[in-house]
Design a protein around this motif. Structure first.
Motif, PDB file in Angstrom:
ATOM      1  N   GLY A   1       5.104-127.131 -49.430  1.00 26.72           N
ATOM      2  CA  GLY A   1       5.134-126.636 -50.796  1.00 26.72           C
ATOM      3  C   GLY A   1       4.407-127.585 -51.727  1.00 26.72           C
ATOM      4  O   GLY A   1       3.235-127.909 -51.529  1.00 26.72           O
TER       5      GLY A   1
ATOM      6  N   TRP B   1       0.350-117.650 -55.625  1.00 21.51           N
ATOM      7  CA  TRP B   1       1.080-117.145 -56.775  1.00 21.51           C
ATOM      8  C   TRP B   1       0.205-116.358 -57.740  1.00 21.51           C
ATOM      9  O   TRP B   1       0.692-115.888 -58.768  1.00 21.51           O
ATOM     10  CB  TRP B   1       1.755-118.306 -57.497  1.00 21.51           C
ATOM     11  CG  TRP B   1       2.868-118.915 -56.689  1.00 21.51           C
ATOM     12  CD1 TRP B   1       2.761-119.579 -55.502  1.00 21.51           C
ATOM     13  CD2 TRP B   1       4.268-118.889 -57.004  1.00 21.51           C
ATOM     14  NE1 TRP B   1       4.001-119.980 -55.056  1.00 21.51           N
ATOM     15  CE2 TRP B   1       4.950-119.568 -55.966  1.00 21.51           C
ATOM     16  CE3 TRP B   1       5.009-118.381 -58.071  1.00 21.51           C
ATOM     17  CZ2 TRP B   1       6.327-119.740 -55.951  1.00 21.51           C
ATOM     18  CZ3 TRP B   1       6.383-118.552 -58.070  1.00 21.51           C
ATOM     19  CH2 TRP B   1       7.032-119.216 -57.009  1.00 21.51           C
TER      20      TRP B   1
ATOM     21  N   GLN C   1       1.860-124.393 -51.281  1.00 18.82           N
ATOM     22  CA  GLN C   1       1.890-123.425 -52.377  1.00 18.82           C
ATOM     23  C   GLN C   1       0.611-123.588 -53.182  1.00 18.82           C
ATOM     24  O   GLN C   1       0.187-124.708 -53.475  1.00 18.82           O
ATOM     25  CB  GLN C   1       3.106-123.644 -53.272  1.00 18.82           C
ATOM     26  CG  GLN C   1       4.437-123.420 -52.579  1.00 18.82           C
ATOM     27  CD  GLN C   1       5.623-123.721 -53.480  1.00 18.82           C
ATOM     28  OE1 GLN C   1       5.480-123.837 -54.691  1.00 18.82           O
ATOM     29  NE2 GLN C   1       6.792-123.836 -52.877  1.00 18.82           N
TER      30      GLN C   1
ATOM     31  N   SER D   1       1.658-120.051 -49.686  1.00 19.20           N
ATOM     32  CA  SER D   1       2.115-118.941 -50.526  1.00 19.20           C
ATOM     33  C   SER D   1       1.289-118.986 -51.803  1.00 19.20           C
ATOM     34  O   SER D   1       1.192-120.029 -52.451  1.00 19.20           O
ATOM     35  CB  SER D   1       3.616-119.040 -50.816  1.00 19.20           C
ATOM     36  OG  SER D   1       3.945-120.299 -51.367  1.00 19.20           O
TER      37      SER D   1
ATOM     38  N   ALA E   1       5.995-115.498 -51.928  1.00 25.29           N
ATOM     39  CA  ALA E   1       7.256-116.121 -52.295  1.00 25.29           C
ATOM     40  C   ALA E   1       8.217-115.073 -52.855  1.00 25.29           C
ATOM     41  O   ALA E   1       7.806-113.997 -53.301  1.00 25.29           O
ATOM     42  CB  ALA E   1       7.006-117.211 -53.345  1.00 25.29           C
TER      43      ALA E   1
END
Length: 308
Positions: A30, A117, A58, A115, A136
């Protein structure tokens, strides 16, 4: 209907996931690297040494992901007091860092993904040979973003924390079931045991019989994650850190590298312990059977209908 052996089958890179195959283990880095490529590399190496199949990062475009009313709000950080927008920029990796992450993962024999965003982040990560995309829990209702990940042609993993059953079904309808993975999750960091609701793994397996169902955990220990495997999780994901005392919102809900090793070992033990579900008398039992059974057998041990 497909034979049970072929249900929930999906390929992630060179790994095939299905009921009965080894659980696919993901160490979520992350933003626990806190913007340090050196820390990211240490976590990659630690995850590979622990036996993980993949690490996950992330990726955000801070200007798109930080709400306008929060961008100029100041906060304390390890680098001093700065606006929230500047902080998000500080912990975000760019092209140079991800190229080095890609190289370091290949050197250590471990896959990686992220992930995403926002849509520009999807386009950025799609430039690398990642085996799947992860949405997510916060993004489950952002169907435009889910479709952007879907358009890459890679498998898509949906995390289902802070979501209703109907929101999950709606998201699945939005992206379709082809090459889809679904992760049960509760979005509390760390999550108290009574809110883990591991039986949702069984529920999701019933609701989506052709999708691999897994578990993304945020609890403080490894026991519940091993239990998730016993309930049918085909993949598991846990946040990882060099130390839970490090600065950052996800550190306290993460596993250090020693606990990550314990987790992977525990998962492999559970896999062996689950067995086939067919009753038999094992060779290791024969000595006890001969010494302790009160009824003499006239032939090889047999399981009678009454005994079953």
């Amino acid at each position: 209907f497909l034979p049970a052996l072929f249900r929930r089958q999906i390929a992630l890179g060179d790994r095939v996931l299905a009921d009965g195959t080894p659980v696919y283990t993901i160490g979520e880095i992350g933003i626990n690297h806190n913007g340090s490529l050196d820390i990211a590399k240490q976590l990659i190496e630690g995850a590979a040494a622990a036996g993980c199949d993949c690490v996950k990062f992330q990726k955000r475009t801070p200007e798109l992901c930080v709400p306008k009313d929060q961008q100029r709000v100041e906060r304390e950080t390890p680098w001093g007091r700065m606006t929230y927008l500047d902080y998000r920029r500080k912990v975000e990796f760019g092209a140079m860092e991800y190229a080095e992450i890609d190289r370091h993962c290949r050197t250590n024999g471990i896959a990686w993904t992220a992930s995403c965003w926002d849509t520009p982040s999807v386009e950025f990560i799609a430039g690398f040979d990642v085996p799947f995309f992860k949405a997510a829990s916060a993004s489950l209702t952002d169907h435009g973003l889910l479709r952007a990940m879907r358009k890459t042609g890679r498998p898509l993993m949906l995390s289902t924390g802070m979501s209703t059953a109907e929101e999950i079904r709606t998201a699945v309808r939005a992206v379709g079931t082809r090459r889809l993975l679904i992760a049960h999750s509760t979005s509390a960091y760390p999550c108290p045991p009574h809110e883990l609701n591991l039986r949702m793994i069984t529920t999701l397996r019933k609701l989506f019989p052709y999708a691999p169902v897994g578990y993304s955990g945020h609890e403080a220990d490894v026991t519940a994650t091993c239990a998730a495997v016993a309930l049918g999780a085909i993949f598991v994901e846990r946040h990882i850190t060099l130390s839970r005392t490090m600065w950052g919102s996800d550190q306290a809900a993460s596993l250090d590298l020693a606990d990550l090793t314990r987790l992977v070992e525990g998962i492999r033990l559970v896999e062996r312990a689950l067995g086939t579900g067919r009753k038999r008398v094992y060779e290791s039992e024969l000595g006890a059977l001969k010494r302790l059974r009160r009824i003499t057998r006239t032939g090889p041990p047999q399981l009678t209908a009454a005994a079953s």
